[in-house]
Design a protein around this motif. Structure first.
Motif, PDB file in Angstrom:
ATOM      1  N   ARG A  55      52.364  80.684  63.175  1.00 36.63           N
ATOM      2  CA  ARG A  55      52.942  82.015  63.393  1.00 36.63           C
ATOM      3  C   ARG A  55      53.479  82.149  64.814  1.00 36.63           C
ATOM      4  NH1 ARG A  55      47.776  83.673  61.267  1.00 36.63           N
ATOM      5  NH2 ARG A  55      47.859  83.868  58.988  1.00 36.63           N
ATOM      6  N   ALA A  56      52.730  81.628  65.774  1.00 39.10           N
ATOM      7  CA  ALA A  56      53.174  81.712  67.162  1.00 39.10           C
ATOM      8  C   ALA A  56      54.426  80.873  67.403  1.00 39.10           C
ATOM      9  CB  ALA A  56      52.048  81.247  68.093  1.00 39.10           C
ATOM     10  N   GLU A  57      54.497  79.701  66.772  1.00 37.98           N
ATOM     11  CA  GLU A  57      55.643  78.814  66.963  1.00 37.98           C
ATOM     12  C   GLU A  57      56.927  79.413  66.384  1.00 37.98           C
ATOM     13  OE1 GLU A  57      57.112  74.289  65.713  1.00 37.98           O
ATOM     14  OE2 GLU A  57      55.111  75.004  65.204  1.00 37.98           O
ATOM     15  N   HIS A  58      56.791  80.095  65.263  1.00 38.78           N
ATOM     16  CA  HIS A  58      57.967  80.639  64.577  1.00 38.78           C
ATOM     17  C   HIS A  58      58.165  82.135  64.833  1.00 38.78           C
ATOM     18  CE1 HIS A  58      57.264  76.865  62.374  1.00 38.78           C
ATOM     19  NE2 HIS A  58      58.545  76.895  62.110  1.00 38.78           N
ATOM     20  N   GLY A  59      57.407  82.711  65.751  1.00 37.57           N
ATOM     21  CA  GLY A  59      57.606  84.101  66.122  1.00 37.57           C
ATOM     22  C   GLY A  59      57.187  85.105  65.078  1.00 37.57           C
ATOM     23  N   LEU A  60      56.275  84.726  64.169  1.00 39.12           N
ATOM     24  CA  LEU A  60      55.857  85.632  63.102  1.00 39.12           C
ATOM     25  C   LEU A  60      54.908  86.713  63.589  1.00 39.12           C
ATOM     26  CD1 LEU A  60      55.300  83.055  60.205  1.00 39.12           C
ATOM     27  CD2 LEU A  60      57.340  84.405  60.733  1.00 39.12           C
ATOM     28  N   ASN A  61      54.355  86.546  64.791  1.00 38.41           N
ATOM     29  CA  ASN A  61      53.481  87.573  65.351  1.00 38.41           C
ATOM     30  C   ASN A  61      54.262  88.661  66.070  1.00 38.41           C
ATOM     31  OD1 ASN A  61      51.084  86.339  64.461  1.00 38.41           O
ATOM     32  ND2 ASN A  61      50.999  85.000  66.263  1.00 38.41           N
ATOM     33  N   ASP A  62      55.541  88.422  66.299  1.00 41.86           N
ATOM     34  CA  ASP A  62      56.374  89.419  66.975  1.00 41.86           C
ATOM     35  C   ASP A  62      56.642  90.602  66.047  1.00 41.86           C
ATOM     36  OD1 ASP A  62      56.519  87.724  69.148  1.00 41.86           O
ATOM     37  OD2 ASP A  62      58.371  86.769  68.470  1.00 41.86           O
ATOM     38  N   PRO A  63      56.942  91.759  66.606  1.00 44.28           N
ATOM     39  CA  PRO A  63      57.347  92.892  65.753  1.00 44.28           C
ATOM     40  C   PRO A  63      58.572  92.534  64.918  1.00 44.28           C
ATOM     41  CG  PRO A  63      56.882  93.614  68.000  1.00 44.28           C
ATOM     42  CD  PRO A  63      56.865  92.116  68.033  1.00 44.28           C
ATOM     43  N   VAL A  64      58.711  93.218  63.801  1.00 44.06           N
ATOM     44  CA  VAL A  64      59.811  92.918  62.884  1.00 44.06           C
ATOM     45  C   VAL A  64      61.158  93.107  63.575  1.00 44.06           C
ATOM     46  CG1 VAL A  64      60.893  93.557  60.690  1.00 44.06           C
ATOM     47  CG2 VAL A  64      58.412  93.557  60.897  1.00 44.06           C
ATOM     48  N   ILE A  65      61.272  94.104  64.414  1.00 50.87           N
ATOM     49  CA  ILE A  65      62.529  94.356  65.119  1.00 50.87           C
ATOM     50  C   ILE A  65      62.875  93.170  66.012  1.00 50.87           C
ATOM     51  CG2 ILE A  65      63.691  95.842  66.786  1.00 50.87           C
ATOM     52  CD1 ILE A  65      63.346  97.133  64.105  1.00 50.87           C
ATOM     53  N   VAL A  66      61.871  92.617  66.691  1.00 48.19           N
ATOM     54  CA  VAL A  66      62.112  91.461  67.561  1.00 48.19           C
ATOM     55  C   VAL A  66      62.512  90.244  66.726  1.00 48.19           C
ATOM     56  CG1 VAL A  66      61.050  89.899  69.228  1.00 48.19           C
ATOM     57  CG2 VAL A  66      60.531  92.347  69.318  1.00 48.19           C
ATOM     58  N   GLN A  67      61.840  90.043  65.594  1.00 50.35           N
ATOM     59  CA  GLN A  67      62.191  88.927  64.712  1.00 50.35           C
ATOM     60  C   GLN A  67      63.631  89.063  64.217  1.00 50.35           C
ATOM     61  OE1 GLN A  67      59.298  87.969  61.628  1.00 50.35           O
ATOM     62  NE2 GLN A  67      57.697  89.062  62.752  1.00 50.35           N
ATOM     63  N   TYR A  68      64.000  90.286  63.860  1.00 49.62           N
ATOM     64  CA  TYR A  68      65.369  90.515  63.388  1.00 49.62           C
ATOM     65  C   TYR A  68      66.383  90.270  64.504  1.00 49.62           C
ATOM     66  CZ  TYR A  68      69.497  92.924  61.624  1.00 49.62           C
ATOM     67  OH  TYR A  68      70.778  93.228  61.235  1.00 49.62           O
ATOM     68  N   GLY A  69      66.052  90.722  65.691  1.00 45.26           N
ATOM     69  CA  GLY A  69      66.958  90.485  66.820  1.00 45.26           C
ATOM     70  C   GLY A  69      67.134  89.004  67.098  1.00 45.26           C
ATOM     71  N   ASN A  70      66.059  88.237  67.053  1.00 48.62           N
ATOM     72  CA  ASN A  70      66.170  86.790  67.256  1.00 48.62           C
ATOM     73  C   ASN A  70      67.026  86.143  66.175  1.00 48.62           C
ATOM     74  OD1 ASN A  70      64.490  86.930  69.516  1.00 48.62           O
ATOM     75  ND2 ASN A  70      62.635  86.585  68.316  1.00 48.62           N
ATOM     76  N   TYR A  71      66.859  86.635  64.944  1.00 43.09           N
ATOM     77  CA  TYR A  71      67.664  86.086  63.853  1.00 43.09           C
ATOM     78  C   TYR A  71      69.151  86.369  64.064  1.00 43.09           C
ATOM     79  CZ  TYR A  71      69.680  85.470  59.222  1.00 43.09           C
ATOM     80  OH  TYR A  71      70.476  85.075  58.187  1.00 43.09           O
ATOM     81  N   MET A  72      69.484  87.590  64.485  1.00 47.44           N
ATOM     82  CA  MET A  72      70.884  87.952  64.692  1.00 47.44           C
ATOM     83  C   MET A  72      71.497  87.164  65.847  1.00 47.44           C
ATOM     84  SD  MET A  72      71.761  89.958  62.327  1.00 47.44           S
ATOM     85  CE  MET A  72      73.367  90.441  62.975  1.00 47.44           C
ATOM     86  N   VAL A  73      70.698  86.881  66.873  1.00 45.14           N
ATOM     87  CA  VAL A  73      71.199  86.054  67.983  1.00 45.14           C
ATOM     88  C   VAL A  73      71.559  84.661  67.476  1.00 45.14           C
ATOM     89  CG1 VAL A  73      70.572  84.938  70.155  1.00 45.14           C
ATOM     90  CG2 VAL A  73      69.998  87.345  69.785  1.00 45.14           C
ATOM     91  N   GLY A  74      70.660  84.083  66.679  1.00 45.18           N
ATOM     92  CA  GLY A  74      70.955  82.776  66.113  1.00 45.18           C
ATOM     93  C   GLY A  74      72.136  82.810  65.167  1.00 45.18           C
ATOM     94  N   LEU A  75      72.256  83.893  64.384  1.00 44.11           N
ATOM     95  CA  LEU A  75      73.370  84.014  63.447  1.00 44.11           C
ATOM     96  C   LEU A  75      74.705  84.082  64.171  1.00 44.11           C
ATOM     97  CD1 LEU A  75      74.176  84.369  60.466  1.00 44.11           C
ATOM     98  CD2 LEU A  75      73.949  86.840  60.787  1.00 44.11           C
ATOM     99  N   CYS A  76      74.743  84.802  65.263  1.00 41.24           N
ATOM    100  CA  CYS A  76      75.982  84.884  66.055  1.00 41.24           C
ATOM    101  C   CYS A  76      76.361  83.528  66.634  1.00 41.24           C
ATOM    102  CB  CYS A  76      75.823  85.913  67.170  1.00 41.24           C
ATOM    103  SG  CYS A  76      75.659  87.619  66.582  1.00 41.24           S
TER     104      CYS A  76
END
Length: 318
Positions: A55-76
């Motif tokens: 969970r720590a390696e893949h950011g699953l402990n982060d808030p959902v908003i933070v996880q979504y933001g990281n995903y959008m950064v990678g998507l861009c």
């Protein structure tokens, strides 16, 4: 040309908004899943320490908003993410699955368009006579037939009982084995095309009847122009304007239906990809598949709208 450019511009402006909406919807729905992604990937025998490390390696402990933001950064940056214990690439999975879904969709589309055009024209030419009545009953039956139910019946008849067509197995490459490819794709494509065939038949029949009742048709026939020429060159062209518009909406149904049909016939397309992603709670895989399907639908509709504009609705005389 101006209408065409404005259409493409509107679609391209709406594309980022659509992508943003799709990512939000899928990401937060998947976040509500009760499945623990760490144990799903590592297995039920994994220790809590191993799960916590994952969970720590893949950011699953982060808030959902933070996880979504990281995903959008990678998507861009063009990165759709990874999934599973081996960190398999979502982009590579989609690159192998999307062509199969598009093959199935377009094969079903071709079958539906050819059958609907033939049946719709015949029904209009023999209006209120027995061919029209037979085709009307057939089209209503097609509309009322669910693709998944028809797929099961076809498997029982053509695969289990008669043994004519394969219901599963490896999909041959068309360039290497076109006959094997057609045999493998025949039942899924027909099951997908039947409901659309019924709908398009009714639309084409109605459009043809409206055109045949117009003054320019009577004028052309009175001038001695053969009826076959008037129908082929003018009536059919003008009558296809409405069906082309309807066809753009039906393509979305075909893509969505292809996802279900792929699961029934065990085709390794986007349907199988999204099914495995949902069952294993692979958020990145589900997100990527849904996103690419939505973008594909938008671009296909742009092409259909271009065809609609190219069919000049002002040409209604011989």
């Amino acid at each position: 040309m101006n209408n065409l450019l404005r259409l493409i511009g509107r679609r391209l402006i709406a594309l980022p908004i659509m992508i943003f909406g799709v990512t939000i919807l899928v990401f937060f729905i998947m976040a509500l899943s009760p499945i623990d992604q760490a144990y799903q990937v590592l297995g039920e025998n994994a220790t809590e320490a191993q799960a916590e490390a994952y969970r720590a390696e893949h950011g699953l402990n982060d808030p959902v908003i933070v996880q979504y933001g990281n995903y959008m950064v990678g998507l861009c940056q063009g990165d759709l993410g990874s999934y599973g214990a081996n960190n398999a690439s979502v982009g590579e999975r989609i690159a192998s699955a999307l062509p199969i879904t598009l093959q199935l969709t377009f094969m079903g589309l071709i079958i539906a368009v050819i059958l609907a055009t033939i049946l719709g024209v015949i029904s209009a030419l023999y209006r209120d006579r027995w061919p029209d009545q037979v085709i009307r009953v057939f089209s209503i039956a097609c509309i009322a037939t669910p693709s998944f139910w028809l797929a099961v019946l076809m498997i029982l008849l053509f695969s289990s009982m008669l043994g004519w067509l394969p219901a599963s197995g490896k999909l041959p490459v068309f360039g290497e084995d076109p006959v094997g490819w057609i045999r493998r794709m025949a039942m899924p494509a027909i099951a997908l095309a039947v409901p659309v065939t019924g709908q398009l038949t009714r639309v084409i029949r109605t459009s043809m009847v409206e055109e045949l009742d117009k003054d320019y048709v009577r004028t052309a026939l009175g001038a001695g122009i053969p009826k076959s020429v008037v129908i082929a060159r003018n009536v059919l062209r003008n009558a296809l304007i409405t069906p082309v518009t309807v066809l753009g909406l039906r393509i979305g149904y075909l893509i969505g239906g292809a996802v279900v049909i792929e699961v029934i016939f065990n085709l390794p397309g986007m349907g199988m990809a999204i099914l495995s992603g949902i069952q294993s709670n692979y958020v990145m895989l589900v997100q990527g598949v849904v996103l690419i399907v939505a973008i594909t639908f938008i671009f296909i509709n742009i092409i259909v709208d271009m065809l609609y504009i190219l069919i000049d609705p002002r040409i209604r005389t011989v």
